[in-house]
Motif scaffolding. Structure first.
Motif, PDB file in Angstrom:
ATOM      1  N   ALA A 209     -53.736  63.023  54.037  1.00  0.00           N
ATOM      2  CA  ALA A 209     -53.560  61.813  54.851  1.00  0.00           C
ATOM      3  C   ALA A 209     -53.775  60.553  54.029  1.00  0.00           C
ATOM      4  CB  ALA A 209     -54.516  61.834  56.041  1.00  0.00           C
ATOM      5  N   LYS A 210     -54.720  60.588  53.123  1.00  0.00           N
ATOM      6  CA  LYS A 210     -55.032  59.416  52.292  1.00  0.00           C
ATOM      7  C   LYS A 210     -53.943  59.165  51.250  1.00  0.00           C
ATOM      8  CE  LYS A 210     -58.748  57.686  49.240  1.00  0.00           C
ATOM      9  NZ  LYS A 210     -58.704  56.318  49.671  1.00  0.00           N
ATOM     10  N   GLU A 211     -53.432  60.233  50.631  1.00  0.00           N
ATOM     11  CA  GLU A 211     -52.480  60.082  49.531  1.00  0.00           C
ATOM     12  C   GLU A 211     -51.022  60.117  49.972  1.00  0.00           C
ATOM     13  OE1 GLU A 211     -53.471  62.918  46.467  1.00  0.00           O
ATOM     14  OE2 GLU A 211     -55.559  62.229  46.399  1.00  0.00           O
TER      15      GLU A 211
ATOM     16  N   PHE B 160     -48.027  62.525  56.278  1.00  0.00           N
ATOM     17  CA  PHE B 160     -49.040  62.932  57.243  1.00  0.00           C
ATOM     18  C   PHE B 160     -48.617  62.512  58.648  1.00  0.00           C
ATOM     19  CE2 PHE B 160     -52.755  62.139  59.854  1.00  0.00           C
ATOM     20  CZ  PHE B 160     -53.454  63.332  59.728  1.00  0.00           C
ATOM     21  N   LYS B 161     -48.159  61.272  58.776  1.00  0.00           N
ATOM     22  CA  LYS B 161     -47.702  60.790  60.083  1.00  0.00           C
ATOM     23  C   LYS B 161     -46.537  61.639  60.595  1.00  0.00           C
ATOM     24  CE  LYS B 161     -48.943  56.016  59.058  1.00  0.00           C
ATOM     25  NZ  LYS B 161     -48.380  54.684  58.750  1.00  0.00           N
ATOM     26  N   LEU B 162     -45.605  61.963  59.702  1.00  0.00           N
ATOM     27  CA  LEU B 162     -44.467  62.796  60.085  1.00  0.00           C
ATOM     28  C   LEU B 162     -44.937  64.144  60.624  1.00  0.00           C
ATOM     29  CD1 LEU B 162     -41.324  63.371  60.012  1.00  0.00           C
ATOM     30  CD2 LEU B 162     -41.776  64.384  57.760  1.00  0.00           C
ATOM     31  N   LEU B 163     -45.899  64.756  59.957  1.00  0.00           N
ATOM     32  CA  LEU B 163     -46.350  66.079  60.363  1.00  0.00           C
ATOM     33  C   LEU B 163     -47.281  66.071  61.571  1.00  0.00           C
ATOM     34  CD1 LEU B 163     -47.115  67.788  56.926  1.00  0.00           C
ATOM     35  CD2 LEU B 163     -45.197  68.246  58.464  1.00  0.00           C
ATOM     36  N   TYR B 164     -48.209  65.132  61.623  1.00  0.00           N
ATOM     37  CA  TYR B 164     -49.308  65.238  62.575  1.00  0.00           C
ATOM     38  C   TYR B 164     -49.447  64.095  63.569  1.00  0.00           C
ATOM     39  CZ  TYR B 164     -50.503  68.815  59.233  1.00  0.00           C
ATOM     40  OH  TYR B 164     -50.453  69.911  58.409  1.00  0.00           O
ATOM     41  N   MET B 165     -48.594  63.080  63.474  1.00  0.00           N
ATOM     42  CA  MET B 165     -48.728  61.947  64.381  1.00  0.00           C
ATOM     43  C   MET B 165     -47.394  61.644  65.064  1.00  0.00           C
ATOM     44  SD  MET B 165     -51.281  59.548  62.144  1.00  0.00           S
ATOM     45  CE  MET B 165     -51.510  58.388  63.473  1.00  0.00           C
ATOM     46  N   ARG B 166     -46.803  62.681  65.633  1.00  0.00           N
ATOM     47  CA  ARG B 166     -45.540  62.533  66.361  1.00  0.00           C
ATOM     48  C   ARG B 166     -45.589  63.421  67.591  1.00  0.00           C
ATOM     49  NH1 ARG B 166     -42.571  67.192  64.821  1.00  0.00           N
ATOM     50  NH2 ARG B 166     -43.472  68.102  62.961  1.00  0.00           N
TER      51      ARG B 166
END
Length: 165
Positions: A93-95, A100-106
């Motif tokens: 998530a940091k790098e 990360f948004k594509l995988l876990y924040m949709r």
């Protein structure tokens, strides 16, 4: 003789992946990909039935990279395996904020969660083996830790805070 294919499916996926990685999923469209590849949009639509099919290919590539983060963190031996997975998730998530948004924040309500169920079972197996708890306590322990780790990762991915590793 048919014309030689100049832009491959793999090149399109890699280009789409880099667009999302650098700018975010909202910039994933046929025109942006064509511009980056210096071609028309035709190769995109001749290789993929829809932009959603291409997006899913990018999701798979991002998921593979996330798994690579976990593998490296576990292999480093700095943390016990269960904690290493959590640390890798936060590092991802940091790098790799946009991935990360594509995988876990949709919105994932339409997706099958078989992969996530398998990952949860792997994590719960690590808990049973290393911590010595069993039954519903394992699931609760994992759920509580997952919520904690996901919260930290989300704060990194959204720029809420950025502390030193």
């Amino acid at each position: 003789m048919p014309p030689k294919v100049k832009t491959t499916r793999e090149e399109i996926i890699n280009t789409a992946f880099e667009i999302v990685r650098q700018s975010g999923e909202q910039f994933l469209n046929a025109r942006m990909i064509a511009k980056a590849l210096n071609c028309s949009t035709q190769p995109v639509f001749s290789n993929f039935t829809s932009m959603n099919e291409l997006r899913l290919a990018v999701v798979e590539k991002a998921d593979a990279l996330c798994k690579e983060f976990a593998k490296r963190e576990v292999e480093s031996g700095k943390f016990p395996p269960y904690k290493a997975h959590g640390m890798a998730y936060i590092r991802f998530a940091k790098e790799e904020k946009e991935l990360f948004k594509l995988l876990y924040m949709r919105d994932r309500t339409e997706e099958l969660s078989q992969k996530e169920a398998e990952r949860d079972e792997q994590m719960e197996s690590l808990i049973r083996k290393n911590i010595g708890i069993s039954g519903n306590a394992v699931s609760l322990f994992h759920l509580e830790n997952w919520a904690y780790v996901h919260g930290i990762a989300t704060m990194f991915a959204t720029g809420y805070f950025d502390i030193e590793w």
